[in-house]
Design a protein around this motif. Structure first.
Motif, mmCIF file in Angstrom:
data_model
loop_
_atom_site.group_PDB
_atom_site.id
_atom_site.type_symbol
_atom_site.label_atom_id
_atom_site.label_comp_id
_atom_site.label_asym_id
_atom_site.label_seq_id
_atom_site.Cartn_x
_atom_site.Cartn_y
_atom_site.Cartn_z
ATOM 1 N N LYS A 1 -27.870 17.959 -0.858
ATOM 2 C CA LYS A 1 -26.480 17.900 -0.401
ATOM 3 C C LYS A 1 -26.066 16.456 -0.204
ATOM 4 C CE LYS A 1 -26.275 22.455 1.678
ATOM 5 N NZ LYS A 1 -27.552 22.894 1.056
ATOM 6 N N ASP B 1 -25.156 19.140 -4.588
ATOM 7 C CA ASP B 1 -23.868 19.643 -4.091
ATOM 8 C C ASP B 1 -23.164 18.524 -3.342
ATOM 9 O OD1 ASP B 1 -24.444 22.130 -5.130
ATOM 10 O OD2 ASP B 1 -25.369 22.859 -3.268
ATOM 11 N N GLU C 1 -19.918 17.019 -1.325
ATOM 12 C CA GLU C 1 -18.702 17.328 -0.571
ATOM 13 C C GLU C 1 -18.020 16.024 -0.221
ATOM 14 O OE1 GLU C 1 -19.246 19.682 2.939
ATOM 15 O OE2 GLU C 1 -17.073 19.886 3.254
ATOM 16 N N LYS D 1 -15.325 20.168 -3.040
ATOM 17 C CA LYS D 1 -16.751 20.184 -3.301
ATOM 18 C C LYS D 1 -16.999 20.216 -4.803
ATOM 19 C CE LYS D 1 -18.006 22.700 0.874
ATOM 20 N NZ LYS D 1 -18.559 23.963 1.408
ATOM 21 N N SER E 1 -20.479 20.537 -7.767
ATOM 22 C CA SER E 1 -21.920 20.645 -7.991
ATOM 23 C C SER E 1 -22.302 19.978 -9.305
ATOM 24 C CB SER E 1 -22.341 22.121 -8.046
ATOM 25 O OG SER E 1 -22.479 22.604 -6.739
#
Lengths: 434, 384
Positions: free
Chosen positions: B37, B60, B62, B92, B94
């Motif tokens: 993340k 991922d 954000e 967001k 990915s």
């Protein structure tokens, strides 16, 4: 190189290449496999190096030699490629020396010698043509891989420029007999096809082998030498083996029947090899080379009546017999020829005995832009002293030869040709730089 | 330029792609919970883990900041492993990528400008691990990449000034700016050519068009304008339009150039290719057949080759000191030779190539051969 030397080198090189061709050589002799035969007593070139050349004595030997693509030994008292039996093909190159550094020049000559030793034995240079780093170009360009040695000879010569003042400290070593040629009547010399500090004559039975050799040397030389001009030749126009038929030139005639034979040791010593007392000790065992590109006016020649053609040469066209005789090798009766016939004017008897060893080749370099064949004779003459060899003969020819109507000299160069490389520690030009 | 050519640099990308594909089967699938993340903000780039197993990796992102951002995963030599642009504030995104074992950097670029905020990360494990390169090699690659980017950045304003002159209908002004606008491209030509879609648009010559292509419609770029300026001696609407096209294409190049696949051997062979460019196009006078500014390109090609060589020199000097000595000598010799053709060494005002005679061209060609032959051995010297 002795026979045992060449035999000893084979396994080492096979390993270097690692391509497995040696394993299949029984069926089709590869360049490398041929060396094995040499070691087993296929002593063709070894005899040549000794000057005996008995192996060339008979026709059958000659054929098998060419068929086997045998190698001519690189080492010897004299350089190979002069008295050696003339091969079918030529690539001749003249180079300018670019480096100003004497040591660099010596290094180059040593590198060239190593490469020449390998290539004349039918081996690739350096680490070979493949199998090395994928990111780097191979050491050997590879177009001769799998080809036989093809009797390749490499012969080096040193041009007058090398002896210039303030260049390599060789000004005191320029032989007196290495003269700058005068401009002969009718000469139309192209500077881009003339001169050069170094020359290499590559002769082989396979043109690809000869071209490969020059290409490798040029490549090794980049930065130290630059190719000035080069000439491809085919269809040898002279023979140093008298038992063979004299080959024909582009005019369809046999010429140079009386060429010095590679087996005639007395004539070679008298007219070709530089002797111990000749004035330049470093050149003893060497020779002098005159190279001339002689353009033929092919189209006008082809429109010339047969009788006139034969009168011009002083020979008949079919057999090549001198005027009034029946066989090519019959002793010519010069007075029976027209006074300005080529054979009469070129003959030693007309030139106070002056004679040269001819090793010329025909050339055809496409067309000249006017639709005419750019063809002729690339003339190579070896002699003991240019002042006593080429010059008197050419003065005579340039002045009177009726053949001049059909030919023009368009390129010219002279070189001092050092003696042979004696052994594996020796190198081209060692005696000059000693 | 040679549009259809597979340059060593392009070839390197192909090889890398194949490696990535064949490595797949050995990798574990990336599960959602294993995802890395990345919390991006205007001033931070927080990474949930700095070590993860090699293989298929999911990242991922954000964006918690106020600016549009972009996220990169970079190799140690600054090459891009993967990237995602235009991640808006509050959104967001990915990214998945095949990542081999090794050290990497994750970079967030708030505002999509500048160097960004970097985090060092490590992919662990052995499967499909890339052969480890020396830090020296990575440094050379990173520095060459920076050079290439810089050349593109410097080219754009110069090309823009050239284009502006064309658009203003100023023939003389455009002629003066023409050769200079090409220097950055010529210095980095092997990399520039690796973008096969850009090269034919900006650097194709009249005879480089393929069968079926239309000379009026499909011939674009510098040489099309060169012909208008020097042969036609006039600027029409089509030329003005083409000036804009040139800038659009060069802008595209500038955007892409940082992503080129670069390796020490591709730098070395790229240097050699620059000399090949000189040998095949410049020394013959084919490249700039209307403007005769070939010597400017020639000089730029040599400069680009020399830059590449200088970056690799520390590595090559260890492996093949003799080669380095030779290359130093030959670069100096060729530069000295080139300087004969300009009065002032601070400018790129070289003798017009149509005034350079055959013997001089031969001398230049000999100089190129003298340098290019040892330069072809540089790749081996940095690979040892």
């Amino acid at each position: 190189m002795t026979e045992s030397d060449s035999a000893a080198q084979q396994p080492e090189q096979s390993q270097q290449n690692g391509d497995g061709t040696a394993a299949t050589s029984a069926a089709a002799p590869s360049r490398r496999a041929v060396l094995g035969w040499g070691g087993a007593g296929f002593a063709l070139g070894a005899a040549a190096a000794g000057g005996a050349m008995t192996a060339f004595g008979g026709g059958p030997d000659m054929v098998s030699a060419a068929a086997a693509g045998a190698s001519v030994p690189f080492h010897g008292e004299h350089q190979a490629g002069i008295a050696s039996a003339v091969q079918d093909r030529l690539h001749f190159a003249a180079f300018d020396v670019k480096t100003k550094d004497r040591e660099e020049l010596i290094k180059l000559l040593k590198e060239w010698t190593v490469a020449a030793r390998l290539m004349t034995a039918g081996l690739p240079v350096g680490e070979g043509g493949f199998g090395g780093l994928p990111e780097a170009p191979p050491d050997d360009t590879g177009e001769a891989l799998g080809l036989k040695a093809s009797r390749l000879t490499l012969t080096i010569g040193f041009g007058p420029g090398l002896f210039a003042k303030d260049r390599f400290g060789l000004e005191g070593k320029r032989p007196e007999a290495l003269v700058d040629l005068e401009l002969f009547p009718g000469d139309n010399l192209d500077p881009a096809r003339s001169g050069g500090d170094l020359c290499v004559q590559a002769c082989a039975d396979d043109p690809q082998v000869a071209v490969h050799a020059i290409r490798q040397l040029a490549r090794i030389g980049f930065g130290r030498t630059a190719m000035r001009w080069s000439q491809l030749g085919f269809g040898k126009t002279s023979s140093t083996t008298p038992d063979e038929q004299t080959p024909r030139n582009m005019m369809g005639f046999k010429d140079g029947t009386r060429n010095i034979s590679g087996t005639d040791k007395a004539a070679l010593d008298k007219h070709v090899w530089v002797g111990a007392g000749d004035g330049s000790d470093w050149l003893t065992g060497g020779s002098y080379l005159v190279a001339r590109r002689i353009r033929m006016n092919i189209e006008t020649w082809d429109r010339t009546p047969l009788q006139e053609q034969e009168d011009i040469f002083g020979r008949d066209k079919g057999e090549g017999a001198p005027v009034g005789k029946s066989k090519e090798r019959d002793e010519p009766f010069l007075k029976a020829m027209k006074p300005e016939a080529h054979v009469r004017l070129a003959h030693p008897d007309t030139n106070n005995g002056a004679t040269i060893l001819r090793r010329g080749y025909s050339f055809t370099d496409g067309t000249d832009g006017l639709g005419r064949l750019d063809a002729g004779l690339f003339f190579l003459a070896y002699q003991r002293d240019i002042r006593k060899g080429f010059i008197p003969i050419q003065r005579n020819l340039a002045k009177s030869d009726v053949l001049n109507e059909y030919i023009q000299h368009v390129g010219s160069a002279v070189f001092a040709v050092p003696p042979g490389v004696r052994d594996k520690d020796d190198w081209w030009g060692r005696t000059l730089f000693a | 330029m040679r549009p259809a050519r597979l340059t060593v640099i392009a070839a390197a990308s192909v090889a890398a792609a194949l490696t990535a594909v064949t490595g797949c089967s050995q990798k574990s699938d990336a599960g959602g919970s294993d995802a890395i993340k990345v919390a991006a903000s205007d001033s931070a780039c927080e990474v949930s883990k700095t070590e993860f197993p090699s293989g298929k990796v999911q990242i991922d992102v954000e964006n918690k900041g106020s600016k549009v951002t972009e996220v990169y995963v970079l190799f140690p030599d600054a090459r891009i492993v993967t990237e995602r642009e235009n991640i808006g504030p509050g959104t967001k995104a990915s990214i998945t990528a095949e990542i081999k074992a090794g050290d990497y950097e994750i970079v967030c670029k708030p505002g999509m400008k500048g160097d960004g905020i970097k985090q060092k990360v490590k992919a662990t494990g052995k499967g499909g691990a890339e052969e480890k390169r020396s830090p020296e090699a990575d440094a050379a690659v990173a520095a060459y990449r920076a050079y290439v980017v810089q050349q593109a950045e410097e080219t754009l304003p110069k090309a823009t000034a050239f284009a502006a002159a064309v658009k203003a209908g100023d023939v003389e002004g455009a002629k003066k700016l023409y050769a200079g606008s090409r220097i950055g491209w010529e210095r980095t030509e092997p990399v520039a050519e690796s973008f096969g879609d850009i090269d034919p648009k900006v650097d194709v010559r009249e005879d480089g068009l393929e069968a079926g292509q239309d000379l009026e419609k499909d011939w674009t770029g510098w040489h099309r304008l060169e012909k208008a300026l020097w042969v036609d001696n006039k600027i029409g609407d089509r030329e003005k339009q083409l000036a804009d096209t040139l800038i659009a294409d060069l802008t595209d190049w500038q955007k892409k150039v940082g992503q080129a696949e670069i390796t020490p051997t591709s730098i070395a062979n790229g240097a050699k290719e620059l000399l090949d460019e000189v040998a095949t196009g410049k020394v013959t006078g084919e490249e700039e057949r209307y403007s005769h500014t070939d010597l400017v390109d020639f000089k730029a090609n040599v400069e680009g080759a020399q830059k590449a060589y200088e970056l690799l020199k520390p590595i090559a000097a260890k492996n093949d000191p003799e080669l380095v000595k030779q290359l130093d000598t030959q670069f100096a010799a060729l530069n000295t030779l080139l300087d004969k053709y300009r009065a002032d060494q601070t400018t790129y005002e070289f003798t017009s190539y149509d005034k350079v005679g055959e013997p001089e061209r031969k001398e230049l060609s000999d100089g190129v051969n003298a340098l290019a032959e040892p330069l072809s051995k540089l790749a081996a010297a940095v690979t040892k």
